[in-house]
Design a protein around this motif. Structure first.
Motif, short mmCIF file in Angstrom:
data_model
loop_
_atom_site.label_atom_id
_atom_site.label_comp_id
_atom_site.label_asym_id
_atom_site.label_seq_id
_atom_site.Cartn_x
_atom_site.Cartn_y
_atom_site.Cartn_z
N MET A 194 34.40 30.67 45.64
CA MET A 194 34.68 30.13 44.31
C MET A 194 35.75 30.95 43.59
N LEU A 195 35.68 32.26 43.69
CA LEU A 195 36.70 33.11 43.06
C LEU A 195 38.08 32.85 43.68
N ALA A 233 39.06 30.02 45.08
CA ALA A 233 39.51 28.70 44.64
C ALA A 233 40.02 28.75 43.21
N MET A 234 39.35 29.49 42.35
CA MET A 234 39.81 29.59 40.96
C MET A 234 41.15 30.33 40.88
N GLY A 235 41.31 31.36 41.70
CA GLY A 235 42.58 32.09 41.73
C GLY A 235 43.72 31.21 42.22
N ASP A 239 43.84 27.97 41.96
CA ASP A 239 44.09 26.98 40.92
C ASP A 239 44.99 27.56 39.83
N LYS A 240 44.74 28.80 39.44
CA LYS A 240 45.61 29.44 38.44
C LYS A 240 47.02 29.63 38.99
N GLN A 288 48.50 27.77 41.29
CA GLN A 288 49.13 26.46 41.35
C GLN A 288 49.58 26.01 39.96
#
Length: 86
Positions: free
Chosen positions: A14-15, A17-19, A21-22, A24
């Motif tokens: 999850m970390l 994926a969030m990284g 996303d930021k 992108q």
């Protein structure tokens, strides 16, 4: 040990994926839009788009082919030597 890995893997995923996303979002913010690309193509002229250059490609390919065969013969000489790199 396997239980700890099973508990930590989803959190790490999850970390990550969030990284991503930021990252992108940041890349999308500073990247060029499709309208800007179309404007650039219109400004530079689209009559040459997609056409290969005239006359320069065969000479460049010949030069690359010469370097490739020259490089292959040099590596085959090194491959035949009894010494190891390590």
């Amino acid at each position: 040990m396997h239980g700890l890995a099973a508990l930590l893997f989803p959190a790490v995923l999850m970390l990550f994926a969030m990284g991503m996303d930021k990252l992108q979002a940041r890349v999308d913010r500073v990247s060029v839009s499709n309208d800007e690309v179309d404007e650039f193509i219109d400004r530079t002229g689209s009559q040459n788009a997609g056409k290969p250059p005239h006359g320069s490609a065969p000479a460049e390919l010949h030069e690359l082919r010469f370097h490739r065969f020259d490089h292959d013969s040099a590596t085959s000489d090194h491959a035949a030597s009894p010494q190891r790199a390590s």
